[in-house]
Design a protein around this motif. Structure first.
Motif, PDB file in Angstrom:
ATOM      1  N   UNK A 279       0.869  -1.182   0.000  1.00 38.94           N
ATOM      2  CA  UNK A 279       0.000   0.000   0.000  1.00 38.94           C
ATOM      3  C   UNK A 279       0.903   1.228   0.000  1.00 38.94           C
ATOM      4  N   UNK A 280       1.398   1.634  -1.161  1.00 37.99           N
ATOM      5  CA  UNK A 280       2.328   2.772  -1.200  1.00 37.99           C
ATOM      6  C   UNK A 280       1.603   4.111  -1.136  1.00 37.99           C
ATOM      7  N   UNK A 281       2.294   5.102  -0.652  1.00 34.21           N
ATOM      8  CA  UNK A 281       1.786   6.476  -0.611  1.00 34.21           C
ATOM      9  C   UNK A 281       2.950   7.409  -0.904  1.00 34.21           C
ATOM     10  N   UNK A 282       2.813   8.214  -1.938  1.00 36.95           N
ATOM     11  CA  UNK A 282       3.857   9.176  -2.285  1.00 36.95           C
ATOM     12  C   UNK A 282       3.251  10.569  -2.338  1.00 36.95           C
ATOM     13  N   UNK A 283       4.024  11.550  -1.897  1.00 33.75           N
ATOM     14  CA  UNK A 283       3.528  12.923  -1.946  1.00 33.75           C
ATOM     15  C   UNK A 283       4.691  13.878  -2.208  1.00 33.75           C
ATOM     16  N   UNK A 284       4.363  14.957  -2.899  1.00 40.61           N
ATOM     17  CA  UNK A 284       5.350  15.993  -3.208  1.00 40.61           C
ATOM     18  C   UNK A 284       5.067  17.210  -2.335  1.00 40.61           C
ATOM     19  N   UNK A 285       6.128  17.780  -1.798  1.00 43.30           N
ATOM     20  CA  UNK A 285       6.006  19.030  -1.054  1.00 43.30           C
ATOM     21  C   UNK A 285       6.385  20.183  -1.978  1.00 43.30           C
TER      22      UNK A 285
ATOM     23  N   UNK B 176      13.212  19.000  -9.962  1.00 38.36           N
ATOM     24  CA  UNK B 176      13.040  20.445  -9.748  1.00 38.36           C
ATOM     25  C   UNK B 176      11.650  20.826  -9.246  1.00 38.36           C
ATOM     26  N   UNK B 177      10.655  19.961  -9.468  1.00 33.69           N
ATOM     27  CA  UNK B 177       9.286  20.284  -9.038  1.00 33.69           C
ATOM     28  C   UNK B 177       9.114  20.189  -7.529  1.00 33.69           C
ATOM     29  N   UNK B 178      10.081  19.587  -6.822  1.00 35.31           N
ATOM     30  CA  UNK B 178       9.971  19.499  -5.375  1.00 35.31           C
ATOM     31  C   UNK B 178      10.349  18.133  -4.844  1.00 35.31           C
ATOM     32  N   UNK B 179      10.631  18.078  -3.550  1.00 35.69           N
ATOM     33  CA  UNK B 179      10.966  16.809  -2.901  1.00 35.69           C
ATOM     34  C   UNK B 179       9.748  15.898  -2.898  1.00 35.69           C
ATOM     35  N   UNK B 180      10.023  14.591  -2.920  1.00 39.95           N
ATOM     36  CA  UNK B 180       8.957  13.585  -2.848  1.00 39.95           C
ATOM     37  C   UNK B 180       9.314  12.582  -1.760  1.00 39.95           C
ATOM     38  N   UNK B 181       8.327  12.251  -0.946  1.00 41.14           N
ATOM     39  CA  UNK B 181       8.481  11.238   0.090  1.00 41.14           C
ATOM     40  C   UNK B 181       7.538  10.086  -0.244  1.00 41.14           C
ATOM     41  N   UNK B 182       8.026   8.862  -0.081  1.00 41.03           N
ATOM     42  CA  UNK B 182       7.197   7.682  -0.332  1.00 41.03           C
ATOM     43  C   UNK B 182       7.225   6.771   0.894  1.00 41.03           C
ATOM     44  N   UNK B 183       6.053   6.485   1.437  1.00 40.19           N
ATOM     45  CA  UNK B 183       5.871   5.432   2.422  1.00 40.19           C
ATOM     46  C   UNK B 183       5.352   4.217   1.671  1.00 40.19           C
ATOM     47  N   UNK B 184       5.908   3.055   1.926  1.00 40.79           N
ATOM     48  CA  UNK B 184       5.317   1.841   1.381  1.00 40.79           C
ATOM     49  C   UNK B 184       5.260   0.799   2.482  1.00 40.79           C
ATOM     50  N   UNK B 185       4.084   0.199   2.628  1.00 42.98           N
ATOM     51  CA  UNK B 185       3.835  -0.792   3.668  1.00 42.98           C
ATOM     52  C   UNK B 185       3.170  -1.991   3.035  1.00 42.98           C
ATOM     53  N   UNK B 186       3.344  -3.151   3.671  1.00 44.19           N
ATOM     54  CA  UNK B 186       2.585  -4.309   3.222  1.00 44.19           C
ATOM     55  C   UNK B 186       1.141  -4.148   3.685  1.00 44.19           C
TER      56      UNK B 186
ATOM     57  N   UNK C 198      -0.362  21.857   4.248  1.00 43.34           N
ATOM     58  CA  UNK C 198       1.051  21.481   4.210  1.00 43.34           C
ATOM     59  C   UNK C 198       1.642  21.562   2.797  1.00 43.34           C
ATOM     60  N   UNK C 199       0.871  22.090   1.855  1.00 43.60           N
ATOM     61  CA  UNK C 199       1.318  22.234   0.457  1.00 43.60           C
ATOM     62  C   UNK C 199       1.822  20.896  -0.096  1.00 43.60           C
ATOM     63  N   UNK C 200       0.927  19.924   0.000  1.00 45.46           N
ATOM     64  CA  UNK C 200       1.231  18.549  -0.400  1.00 45.46           C
ATOM     65  C   UNK C 200       0.406  18.191  -1.627  1.00 45.46           C
ATOM     66  N   UNK C 201       1.019  17.494  -2.556  1.00 44.79           N
ATOM     67  CA  UNK C 201       0.309  16.893  -3.680  1.00 44.79           C
ATOM     68  C   UNK C 201       0.526  15.388  -3.619  1.00 44.79           C
ATOM     69  N   UNK C 202      -0.563  14.639  -3.480  1.00 52.11           N
ATOM     70  CA  UNK C 202      -0.472  13.179  -3.439  1.00 52.11           C
ATOM     71  C   UNK C 202      -0.259  12.660  -4.859  1.00 52.11           C
ATOM     72  N   UNK C 203       0.714  11.768  -5.015  1.00 52.88           N
ATOM     73  CA  UNK C 203       1.065  11.230  -6.336  1.00 52.88           C
ATOM     74  C   UNK C 203       0.639   9.769  -6.437  1.00 52.88           C
ATOM     75  N   UNK C 204       0.040   9.366  -7.542  1.00 50.08           N
ATOM     76  CA  UNK C 204      -0.249   7.945  -7.736  1.00 50.08           C
ATOM     77  C   UNK C 204       1.052   7.170  -7.958  1.00 50.08           C
TER      78      UNK C 204
END
Length: 603
Positions: A29-35, A123-133, A354-360
């Motif tokens: 169940x991954x979740x990625x978001x750009x700040x 250049x569009x911004x940092x991205x963080x990804x959480x991925x869990x089983x 938090x100026x977050x964009x969730x990414x698929x």
């Protein structure tokens, strides 16, 4: 040290079985978001991740093997250290890099089933990804994790203490058992539903059965999103339910029939456990029986009532209500439904704050034929379709999403039009028709003139100049890629056809000669050692709690489960020194058959 063990419940056991039988098909169940407008620092991120791990026991969970069966084991916070991996990327490779990170398998018995990556270089911004089983997390959990992560990050970045409300551990939530009335409701609701629903008529004719998957994402036009919100309010419903109503209709339009079961994840948390992270959604099979003479208004109201009734019985997952009665090695692969609908729960309030964009996140596997996710993003929405590559070609999925958006726009614009009168066609279908030299014409005149038998050798009996069309059982003309019955003028020709994506008519290939079925283990000349058969009969008696066990007693038809089958594998290894796969118990589910398989394995 916590180190508390508990057995798996029915839905966990089902997911564990699928993962063990298909180790290459990771169920994450991954979740990625750009700040936007900020660069994230490693140390505050690490503080935030450590806080999450200490708060939520599921993030410290491993799956240990005890006597051959899996158990959930929660580790003490002092035993767990989840790092934040720094991963260099570029604008061109970002999505592929995130996908590779999210798909990397976990080691069930050796590590917690979560990882965190920080992708830098776009250049569009940092991205963080959480991925869990999925065994420890669900989409609702991801939304909570993201919100808490950002709150703790901001405090740590400002060198402030972690807010008190976020420094207290959240108690583990054990879902209350399903009541008999919950289980009975779903059994009655799904009684008579076809176990292996048919693929949609846009499927490849000779599709495979592997789980290689892909995804496609398209936006829903903003005008349609605004109209959807207004209609949901008018119907005293929610956008979620209106979208589900359209999805049912789209499936029917693509050959799923009028009696369709759609899988849906419903939150099983109690009010007191609303902040609990874990696998706390129950997958239910929501059945829709469509009458195409109904208006969309009436159909959406009907779906709303079905949905609300299902919510009242959410305690029973489909794994509890319809437990597998496995008759063969392949039955566990086939759920009651092929299609899933999901409405992702990210709140626009705090993503904006938090100026977050969730990414698929691009997935590489899909257990179901097709899953349609709707992802709200402020005033916009994305449609994400995850699909099995062996079943649906890319162009079919692209057109499927186009038709979903077009059908949604049609339905929310005219609530009182009968379902059958909403167009099956999208603008892309009409454009494809003209470009493919099929002269589809206006919406009321989508027919192709055959120029004669020489050009259409399949249609020797059709007179030159006849008006050809492909129609569904309701007489509606079908768009490209959808199988239906071929018509010449108004005469049904009694044969299946479709307009090919690249143009021209396509008819089904001649069926291949049926192959002789492979012999079952009982039909082979190999026989098992009588002493092994006797040992397995005793094992069957112990695990199934039955006295009347014989050499031909079917393990699963007699009450066996996947967890008990794992104990069979462990017992054989312990007593005979022979390693067999869990899959073998499904393939040879009687003592005599399994003994014969063991004889072959040991030879």
């Amino acid at each position: 040290m916590e180190n508390t063990d508990r057995p798996l419940n029915a839905k966990e056991a089902s997911l564990w079985l699928f993962q063990v039988m298909n180790p290459e098909a990771v169920v994450h169940v991954p979740m990625a978001f750009r700040t936007t407008g900020r660069t994230l620092r490693w140390w505050p991120m690490k503080v935030a991740v450590d806080t999450l791990v200490e708060m939520h026991p599921s993030l410290r969970t491993v799956f240990a093997d005890v006597d051959g069966a899996p158990v959930r084991r929660v580790l003490d916070p002092s035993e767990v250290d989840i790092d934040v991996d720094i991963i260099a990327t570029t604008a061109d490779t970002l999505m592929d890099d995130i996908g590779a990170f999210a798909r990397r398998p976990f080691r069930f018995t050796e590590e917690p089933l979560i990882r965190v990556g920080h992708f830098v270089g776009d250049p569009a911004g940092d991205v963080v990804c959480f991925t869990s089983h999925h065994l420890i997390c669900d989409a609702q959990s991801n939304a909570m994790l993201l919100r808490t992560f950002m709150e703790v990050y901001d405090a740590a970045a400002a060198e402030q203490p972690v807010p008190e409300a976020l420094s207290r551990p959240v108690e583990s939530f054990t879902e209350p058992p399903a009541s008999e009335s919950d289980i009975q409701f779903w059994r009655e609701h799904l009684a008579g539903a076809e176990k292996t629903a048919r693929p949609l008529s846009i499927a490849e004719p000779d599709h495979g059965d592997d789980y290689r998957g892909s995804q496609m994402v398209q936006p829903i036009p903003s005008a349609t999103v605004a109209q959807l919100a207004a209609v949901a309010k008018e119907l005293n419903s929610s956008p979620h339910v209106v979208l589900l109503s359209v999805f049912y209709l789209l499936l029917t339009n693509h050959g799923a029939g009028e009696d369709v079961v759609v899988g849906m994840p419903l939150d099983a948390r109690t009010a007191a456990a609303r902040d609990t992270v874990g696998y706390h959604v129950n997958i239910v099979g929501l059945r829709g029986v469509i009458d195409l003479t109904m208006s969309f208004r009436d159909w959406a109201k009907h779906v709303r009532e079905q949905f609300l009734t299902g919510l009242r019985h959410v305690r029973a997952s489909i794994d509890e209500a319809m437990p597998g009665s496995y008759d063969s090695a392949s039955d566990w692969r086939e759920p009651l439904f092929r299609y899933m609908f999901n409405y992702s729960p990210y709140s626009s309030d705090w993503t904006t704050r938090y100026r977050i964009t969730v990414l698929p996140v691009r997935t590489a596997y899909s257990r179901l034929d097709l899953t349609l996710n709707v992802i709200p993003r402020g005033e916009d929405m994305l449609v994400q379709v995850i699909y099995r590559e062996s079943v649906y070609p890319v162009v079919a999925v692209e057109r499927f999403i186009d038709r979903f958006s077009a059908l949604l726009a049609s339905c929310v614009t005219d609530l009182d039009r009968p379902l059958a009168d909403h167009s099956l066609w999208s603008e892309a279908d009409r454009s494809l028709g003209s470009e493919a030299d099929r002269s589809l014409g206006s919406e009321a005149d989508r027919e192709v003139r055959a120029s004669g038998p020489a050009d259409q050798p399949d249609l020797a009996e059709v007179a030159p100049g006849a008006m050809l069309s492909v129609r569904d059982p309701y007489g509606r003309e079908l768009p490209p890629g959808v199988w239906g019955e071929l018509h010449a003028d108004d005469r049904a020709l009694g044969r299946q056809a479709r307009w090919a994506w690249a143009g021209g008519l396509e008819t089904p290939a001649e069926p291949a000669e049926p192959r002789s079925p492979a012999p079952t283990p009982v039909e082979t000349a190999v026989t098992g050692d009588p002493e092994v058969v006797t040992m397995l009969i005793g094992l069957w008696r112990d695990l199934l709690d039955k006295d009347d066990v014989k050499g031909d007693t079917h393990f699963f038809r007699s009450g066996g489960t996947s967890i008990k089958a794992a104990r069979v594998v462990a017992s054989i290894k312990k007593n005979l020194g022979v390693k067999i796969k869990l899959r073998q118990v499904f393939a040879t589910p009687t003592p005599a058959e399994l003994a014969a398989a063991i004889a072959t394995t040991g030879s």
